[in-house]
Design a protein around this motif. Structure first.
Motif, short mmCIF file in Angstrom:
data_model
loop_
_atom_site.label_atom_id
_atom_site.label_comp_id
_atom_site.label_asym_id
_atom_site.label_seq_id
_atom_site.Cartn_x
_atom_site.Cartn_y
_atom_site.Cartn_z
N GLN A 44 8.57 2.40 -21.50
CA GLN A 44 7.60 2.32 -20.75
C GLN A 44 8.08 1.84 -19.77
N ILE A 45 8.08 3.04 -18.83
CA ILE A 45 8.79 1.67 -16.89
C ILE A 45 7.85 1.49 -16.64
N GLU A 46 8.08 0.45 -15.96
CA GLU A 46 7.37 -0.81 -14.88
C GLU A 46 7.89 -1.02 -13.61
N PHE A 47 7.71 -0.42 -12.36
CA PHE A 47 8.23 -1.10 -11.16
C PHE A 47 7.36 -1.93 -11.10
N ARG A 48 8.71 -2.78 -11.04
CA ARG A 48 9.01 -4.66 -10.65
C ARG A 48 9.61 -4.44 -8.78
N VAL A 49 8.31 -6.05 -8.32
CA VAL A 49 9.40 -5.48 -7.34
C VAL A 49 8.54 -6.97 -6.41
N ALA A 50 9.88 -7.11 -5.76
CA ALA A 50 9.73 -8.48 -5.06
C ALA A 50 9.72 -7.99 -3.09
N SER A 51 8.36 -8.34 -2.24
CA SER A 51 8.78 -8.03 -0.83
C SER A 51 9.94 -8.65 -0.21
N HIS A 52 9.81 -10.23 -0.84
CA HIS A 52 10.92 -11.23 0.52
C HIS A 52 11.44 -11.69 -0.80
N PRO A 53 12.36 -12.08 -0.40
CA PRO A 53 13.92 -12.70 -1.48
C PRO A 53 13.18 -13.97 -1.48
N LYS A 54 12.27 -14.85 -1.50
CA LYS A 54 11.87 -16.10 -2.27
C LYS A 54 10.49 -15.57 -3.14
N GLN A 55 10.29 -14.50 -3.07
CA GLN A 55 9.07 -14.03 -4.03
C GLN A 55 9.34 -13.47 -5.10
N LEU A 60 4.79 -3.81 -9.84
CA LEU A 60 4.53 -3.89 -8.75
C LEU A 60 2.69 -3.17 -8.51
N ALA A 61 2.13 -2.92 -9.12
CA ALA A 61 0.76 -2.91 -9.23
C ALA A 61 0.01 -4.06 -8.61
N ARG A 62 -0.19 -4.92 -9.66
CA ARG A 62 0.13 -6.45 -8.57
C ARG A 62 0.42 -7.37 -7.84
N VAL A 63 1.35 -7.31 -7.22
CA VAL A 63 1.83 -8.24 -6.75
C VAL A 63 1.90 -7.77 -4.93
N ALA A 64 2.17 -6.16 -4.85
CA ALA A 64 2.29 -5.88 -3.76
C ALA A 64 1.05 -5.73 -2.96
N SER A 65 1.14 -6.00 -1.87
CA SER A 65 -0.17 -5.50 -0.58
C SER A 65 -0.86 -4.05 -0.77
N GLY A 66 -2.12 -3.64 0.25
CA GLY A 66 -1.82 -2.31 0.52
C GLY A 66 -0.65 -1.76 1.08
N GLY A 67 -0.48 -3.22 2.54
CA GLY A 67 0.54 -2.44 3.45
C GLY A 67 2.58 -1.94 2.50
N GLU A 68 2.48 -3.07 1.16
CA GLU A 68 3.73 -3.01 1.09
C GLU A 68 3.53 -2.09 -0.29
N LEU A 69 3.36 -1.48 -0.78
CA LEU A 69 2.43 -0.54 -1.63
C LEU A 69 2.71 0.04 -0.65
N SER A 70 2.09 0.69 0.25
CA SER A 70 1.86 2.13 1.08
C SER A 70 3.75 1.78 1.52
N ARG A 71 4.73 0.63 2.03
CA ARG A 71 6.05 1.46 2.30
C ARG A 71 7.25 1.29 1.18
N ILE A 72 6.35 0.07 0.35
CA ILE A 72 7.14 1.04 -0.99
C ILE A 72 7.02 2.42 -1.06
N ALA A 73 6.21 3.58 -1.57
CA ALA A 73 6.20 3.99 -1.54
C ALA A 73 6.37 5.32 -0.99
N LEU A 74 6.54 4.99 0.28
CA LEU A 74 7.32 5.45 1.15
C LEU A 74 8.95 5.40 1.38
N ALA A 75 9.21 4.32 1.06
CA ALA A 75 10.65 4.05 0.59
C ALA A 75 11.73 5.27 -0.64
N ILE A 76 10.18 5.41 -1.67
CA ILE A 76 10.59 5.76 -2.87
C ILE A 76 11.03 7.26 -2.66
#
Length: 193
Positions: A44-55, A60-76
């Motif tokens: 099962q594949i899960e995307f995990r993310v930290a939006s800054h170094p101390k986090q 991804l679905a639980r920790v990213a804000s709407g703006g972060e989710l949009s930018r990560i989607a763009l990066a992908i």
């Protein structure tokens, strides 16, 4: 092969995130083993993310804000467009929760995607819209029972400048606002060369 591809994708998406106001952020693609094989494999594949170094990294679905989710989607999308064969990419408010210099970076990224694919983007930010090859204004109107959307091509430079000025200032468009809109459009054209 899946594990190698996951590590490659992690590294490349993390690199793009650094330019989208997520300095120090990182993406991890976790391959969690399944008890039995499924149609998509043994993990099962899960995307995990930290939006800054101390986090700490989290799903991804639980920790990213709407703006972060949009930018990560763009990066992908930016990274996978280099190898994918999808002819058209559609972004609906990929610029949510951002502004200023980050919005201009998003505009440049989408412009570079447009070199290889058709890119359609719904945006409310003039910093993003200025980078488009073609610009359309979408307006909605309606009553209690119906809604109608009108789409108008802004082909002439003057109509495009006027729309960028409206996006910048809202209702009170001044000569300075128009000058700023024209400057944004010219800067985006220079960046395209």
């Amino acid at each position: 092969k899946r594990e190698l591809a996951a590590h490659d994708l992690e590294a490349r998406v993390t690199e793009v995130m650094q330019h989208l106001a997520m300095t120090g952020g990182r993406l991890e693609i976790a391959l969690e083993p399944l008890a039995t094989a499924a149609s998509h494999g043994f993990e099962q594949i899960e995307f995990r993310v930290a939006s800054h170094p101390k986090q700490p990294q989290g799903p991804l679905a639980r920790v990213a804000s709407g703006g972060e989710l949009s930018r990560i989607a763009l990066a992908i999308q930016v990274v996978t467009s280099e190898v994918g064969a999808v002819p058209t990419l559609v972004f609906d408010e990929v610029d949510a929760g951002i502004g200023g210099a980050v919005a201009a970076t998003v505009g440049r990224l989408m412009q570079s995607l447009g070199d290889r694919r058709q890119v359609l983007c719904v945006t409310h930010l003039p910093q993003v819209a200025a980078f488009a090859d073609a610009h359309y204004r979408v307006t909605k109107r309606g009553d209690a029972t119906t809604v109608r959307a009108d789409v108008e091509a802004l082909a002439a430079a003057g109509t495009r400048i006027e729309e960028l000025a409206r996006m910048l200032a809202g209702g009170a468009i001044t000569a300075k606002t128009r000058a700023h809109a024209k400057e944004m459009l010219e800067a985006a054209r220079r960046a395209a060369r």
